[in-house]
Scaffold this motif. Sequence first.
Motif, PDB file in Angstrom:
ATOM      1  N   ASP A  48      85.404  48.154  -6.463  1.00 11.33           N
ATOM      2  CA  ASP A  48      85.872  46.772  -6.380  1.00 11.33           C
ATOM      3  C   ASP A  48      85.533  46.128  -5.045  1.00 11.33           C
ATOM      4  O   ASP A  48      85.541  44.901  -4.924  1.00 11.33           O
ATOM      5  CB  ASP A  48      87.388  46.709  -6.606  1.00 11.33           C
ATOM      6  N   PHE A  49      85.248  46.955  -4.043  1.00 11.24           N
ATOM      7  CA  PHE A  49      84.975  46.440  -2.703  1.00 11.24           C
ATOM      8  C   PHE A  49      83.497  46.526  -2.347  1.00 11.24           C
ATOM      9  O   PHE A  49      83.123  46.535  -1.173  1.00 11.24           O
ATOM     10  CB  PHE A  49      85.815  47.203  -1.673  1.00 11.24           C
ATOM     11  N   ASP A  68      89.572  36.570  -4.967  1.00 11.44           N
ATOM     12  CA  ASP A  68      88.588  36.115  -5.949  1.00 11.44           C
ATOM     13  C   ASP A  68      87.600  35.100  -5.380  1.00 11.44           C
ATOM     14  O   ASP A  68      86.499  34.930  -5.895  1.00 11.44           O
ATOM     15  CB  ASP A  68      89.291  35.532  -7.173  1.00 11.44           C
ATOM     16  N   LYS A  76      81.989  40.566   4.826  1.00 14.11           N
ATOM     17  CA  LYS A  76      82.598  40.454   3.507  1.00 14.11           C
ATOM     18  C   LYS A  76      83.748  39.460   3.626  1.00 14.11           C
ATOM     19  O   LYS A  76      84.898  39.820   3.848  1.00 14.11           O
ATOM     20  CB  LYS A  76      83.081  41.820   3.032  1.00 14.11           C
ATOM     21  N   ASP A 110      85.280  37.697   1.549  1.00 13.85           N
ATOM     22  CA  ASP A 110      86.302  37.632   0.521  1.00 13.85           C
ATOM     23  C   ASP A 110      87.269  38.804   0.604  1.00 13.85           C
ATOM     24  O   ASP A 110      88.063  39.028  -0.317  1.00 13.85           O
ATOM     25  CB  ASP A 110      85.662  37.589  -0.873  1.00 13.85           C
ATOM     26  N   GLU A 111      87.227  39.568   1.700  1.00 11.22           N
ATOM     27  CA  GLU A 111      88.130  40.698   1.895  1.00 11.22           C
ATOM     28  C   GLU A 111      89.040  40.447   3.085  1.00 11.22           C
ATOM     29  O   GLU A 111      88.651  39.796   4.057  1.00 11.22           O
ATOM     30  CB  GLU A 111      87.338  41.989   2.113  1.00 11.22           C
ATOM     31  N   SER A 140      90.224  38.911   8.906  1.00  8.97           N
ATOM     32  CA  SER A 140      89.137  38.621   7.980  1.00  8.97           C
ATOM     33  C   SER A 140      87.955  38.095   8.768  1.00  8.97           C
ATOM     34  O   SER A 140      88.042  37.855   9.977  1.00  8.97           O
ATOM     35  CB  SER A 140      89.560  37.601   6.913  1.00  8.97           C
ATOM     36  N   SER A 196      92.015  42.928  -6.194  1.00  5.22           N
ATOM     37  CA  SER A 196      92.047  44.369  -5.984  1.00  5.22           C
ATOM     38  C   SER A 196      92.636  44.657  -4.616  1.00  5.22           C
ATOM     39  O   SER A 196      92.512  43.849  -3.689  1.00  5.22           O
ATOM     40  CB  SER A 196      90.638  44.975  -6.093  1.00  5.22           C
ATOM     41  N   LYS A 222      91.041  42.329  -1.803  1.00  2.00           N
ATOM     42  CA  LYS A 222      89.880  41.525  -2.195  1.00  2.00           C
ATOM     43  C   LYS A 222      90.368  40.292  -2.934  1.00  2.00           C
ATOM     44  O   LYS A 222      91.146  40.390  -3.887  1.00  2.00           O
ATOM     45  CB  LYS A 222      88.923  42.337  -3.069  1.00  2.00           C
ATOM     46  N   VAL A 279      91.077  32.767   0.834  1.00  2.00           N
ATOM     47  CA  VAL A 279      91.363  33.827   1.801  1.00  2.00           C
ATOM     48  C   VAL A 279      92.408  33.373   2.810  1.00  2.00           C
ATOM     49  O   VAL A 279      93.367  34.100   3.107  1.00  2.00           O
ATOM     50  CB  VAL A 279      90.064  34.254   2.515  1.00  2.00           C
ATOM     51  N   LYS A 322      92.969  47.154   2.312  1.00  2.13           N
ATOM     52  CA  LYS A 322      92.066  46.041   2.075  1.00  2.13           C
ATOM     53  C   LYS A 322      92.483  45.319   0.804  1.00  2.13           C
ATOM     54  O   LYS A 322      92.819  45.959  -0.194  1.00  2.13           O
ATOM     55  CB  LYS A 322      90.620  46.523   1.939  1.00  2.13           C
TER      56      LYS A 322
END
Length: 447
Positions: free
Chosen positions: A138-139, A276, A58, A60-61, A297, A104, A274, A281, A272
């Motif tokens: 959201d995750f 967009d 992931k 974008d996290e 990340s 988020s 998140k 990132v 965590k």
Amino acid sequence: MRWTDYLRLGWDQLKRRLVVTLLCVIGIAIGSSSIIVALAFGESVTQFSEQRIGFYLKTDEIQIYPGQDSSDSAENKDSRSTSGAYDISKQKIEIIRSLPNVISIAPFNRLQYFNFTADSTKKGSAELIATDLTAMKDFGFELQQGAYQDLNNAIILSYGATVNLYDERTAAIRRTQSQRISSSREEEPLIPYPLYQKTILLEFADVQTDGTLQTVSFPVRVIGILKKPEGMPDSMVRYDRTAYISLELGERIQEAMQKSRSANRFVEKSIKAKVDSVEHVRQTEEWIRKLKLNTQSNLQRQESMQQEFVIVRLVFGGIGLFILFVASISIIVAMTMSTYQRRRQIGIMKVLGSNLRQIRNMFIVESTLLGLLGGIAGIVLSYWVIWLINIVVQKFSEGSSSEELLFISFWILPVGLFFAVLTGVLSGIFPAIKASRTDALTAIKRE
């Protein structure tokens, strides 16, 4: 001579030397199809890794941990505990929430593995994670049953935590089977147990001062079951045992663990965030580190995977270029032999007034047609190769997805065709020059 005349003459010559033409076309087709497959492989796998390997990468996290200073012990630095100098405070959480591009944020505090009991007899285990239950969607968490609710005595289970629950009789059978030596014994199938809307007991053992064991339990209601991760094999699903509880319940359990003499008190506190877009990132990580927090990340892992894909594409492309080089040699040989076989024709054309440029163009057009035919055949061959690879992948893949893994984008086809035609053109230059230098009278006399 018009270009249509060149094309007609070239096509006639290719038909006369059908076997040589087929061999040259096959060589160019293999080379151009290798380039097309290499480009298609790189683009398909890159897109697949970015979109479909969601539960592993992931990108974008951002995972955020408490920071450490130089005065902390090595044990604290390695454990990522909450005792560091730079803890995750509510103020820092609000600052991170207000950062640009952060859509988020939620805590994900890992406790320990807990046993649980359902229906008084069925037992299982799961790792507890305290979080904001309403922010899980959201995750990327998707529910198979239930809804996200921020309730204190509620729990959301992963699909793996609901499979293969056991009772005392089942546990005895498993112990007996584990004592038998059988390398061919297959793993038991996944059998989910209906836990939705049921009350289960989270339990851990506490040693009393007199040495006796006392079970500490927390009754919770299952308000949701997560979907089985798409594409994850059963051998991994059975070990994906996690359970999500509210932050308030997590604090109560943590207090009980601190009072216990035997329970594991270690808690991995993290949050965590998140973002967009993947492009933001790295910048967001730099801002978070300024708050004296550690970040992690999957950007580096994604970049390393992309580098590996580039290497694979270069290998396939290099193989394709080498095959095209070999094919170009065959074209040069075939066209050079054609100049000897057609010396009388070349001599007559010169006597009739054909200049050097026209003779060169005739041979270059002929070799270009070879490249064009090889390129078209290469496109057809590449589609067959991609089709076969997709069939093999779908046949031996443990996932249930029927979507094709590899595909050929439209822009790749002109690239493969361009290299094929270029190979034909370059291969025809030397025979064309040699043919144009043929002496007309000598060629006619020898014939």
